[in-house]
Design a protein around this motif. Structure first.
Motif, mmCIF file in Angstrom:
data_model
loop_
_atom_site.group_PDB
_atom_site.id
_atom_site.type_symbol
_atom_site.label_atom_id
_atom_site.label_comp_id
_atom_site.label_asym_id
_atom_site.label_seq_id
_atom_site.Cartn_x
_atom_site.Cartn_y
_atom_site.Cartn_z
ATOM 1 N N SER A 242 0.825 -1.199 0.000
ATOM 2 C CA SER A 242 0.000 0.000 0.000
ATOM 3 C C SER A 242 0.857 1.247 0.000
ATOM 4 O O SER A 242 0.577 2.221 -0.687
ATOM 5 N N VAL B 144 -4.269 4.776 -0.261
ATOM 6 C CA VAL B 144 -3.846 5.619 -1.384
ATOM 7 C C VAL B 144 -4.805 6.805 -1.494
ATOM 8 O O VAL B 144 -6.014 6.620 -1.676
ATOM 9 N N GLY C 250 -2.224 2.099 -12.203
ATOM 10 C CA GLY C 250 -1.008 2.785 -12.619
ATOM 11 C C GLY C 250 -1.212 4.099 -13.352
ATOM 12 O O GLY C 250 -0.259 4.670 -13.876
ATOM 13 N N LYS D 279 3.741 5.823 -5.559
ATOM 14 C CA LYS D 279 3.537 5.887 -7.012
ATOM 15 C C LYS D 279 2.421 6.871 -7.348
ATOM 16 O O LYS D 279 2.520 7.634 -8.317
ATOM 17 N N THR E 105 3.911 1.550 -1.159
ATOM 18 C CA THR E 105 4.516 1.678 -2.480
ATOM 19 C C THR E 105 3.519 2.262 -3.468
ATOM 20 O O THR E 105 3.848 3.138 -4.262
ATOM 21 N N GLU E 106 2.285 1.792 -3.411
ATOM 22 C CA GLU E 106 1.238 2.299 -4.294
ATOM 23 C C GLU E 106 0.963 3.773 -4.007
ATOM 24 O O GLU E 106 0.728 4.567 -4.908
ATOM 25 N N SER E 107 1.021 4.134 -2.725
ATOM 26 C CA SER E 107 0.805 5.522 -2.326
ATOM 27 C C SER E 107 1.895 6.427 -2.886
ATOM 28 O O SER E 107 1.614 7.534 -3.367
ATOM 29 N N TYR F 92 -5.717 7.201 -8.428
ATOM 30 C CA TYR F 92 -4.652 6.426 -9.060
ATOM 31 C C TYR F 92 -5.153 4.996 -9.227
ATOM 32 O O TYR F 92 -5.272 4.242 -8.261
#
Length: 212
Positions: free
Chosen positions: A36, A71, A92, A42, A38-40, A89
């Motif tokens: 999570s 996110v 991607g 990105k 990492t996704e945040s 988001y």
């Protein structure tokens, strides 16, 4: 003596298995949190690029995790929050999940809800949306002519109404319902909900670097 040893070994085995289950659960939780996070990261990088390419006079942005998935969504405005656009988001990419909203805006992240109240060309609208993670879904709506009282749904006195009259209509999950059912649904929808307040930042290079 052998019986005692057997019981001791069995107890030890149970303790080892229990410890393994706890460790596995903790490991899964850490992995989920890291994914999570990492996704945040990105998402924020993508929002930064998006805002850099969409700079307008008086434009501002805010961040809010509307559906509590770790996110944040990106909320933008050019007039201090009266008109807003909402992006998320997804897979991607930065995708607009709502735009053109105006009037009063409210956000209830613990319920995954967004509320918009607007009055335009004599029509009054109250709409509750639930964010599914991919789109804003209309779950409750009230709309009608301003010749009717927004609270009671009854026609206003002659001196307070316009030329055209359309009684308020109510929907729950896009199905027409009575005013009573609509009010009961909204009451249940907001039960225990906490409204989140947005912090707006000017869309400047400094703020993009600082908050994204």
């Amino acid at each position: 003596m052998k019986e005692i040893m057997k019981r001791a070994m069995a107890l030890l085995l149970v303790m080892v298995m229990a410890f393994g289950v706890v460790q596995a659960a903790q490991g899964a939780a850490v992995q989920a949190a890291n994914a999570s996070e990492t996704e945040s990261v990105k998402a924020k990088k993508a929002y930064k690029k998006y805002l850099s390419n969409n700079k307008k006079e008086n434009s501002k942005f805010a961040l809010l995790d509307i559906n509590k998935d770790g996110v944040s969504e990106l909320i933008t405005t050019n007039d201090n929050g009266y008109h807003v656009g909402i992006a998320s988001y997804i897979n991607g990419k930065v995708k607009t999940i709502g735009s053109g909203f105006s009037g009063s805006q409210e956000y209830y992240p613990d319920k995954h809800l967004y509320f918009s109240q607007t009055t335009h060309t004599g029509v009054d609208e109250y709409t509750y949306y639930k964010f599914t993670g991919k789109k804003l879904k209309v779950v409750a709506r009230k709309y009608g002519d301003l010749g009717y009282n927004a609270v009671t749904g009854k026609r206003k006195p002659k001196g307070e109404r316009g030329k055209s009259f359309k009684p308020y209509k109510y929907t729950v999950n896009r199905k027409k319902v009575s005013a009573k059912k609509y009010k009961a649904y909204v009451k249940e929808l907001l039960s225990g909900a906490e409204k989140a307040e947005l912090t707006w930042y000017k869309n400047t290079s400094q703020n993009r670097n600082k908050y994204l």
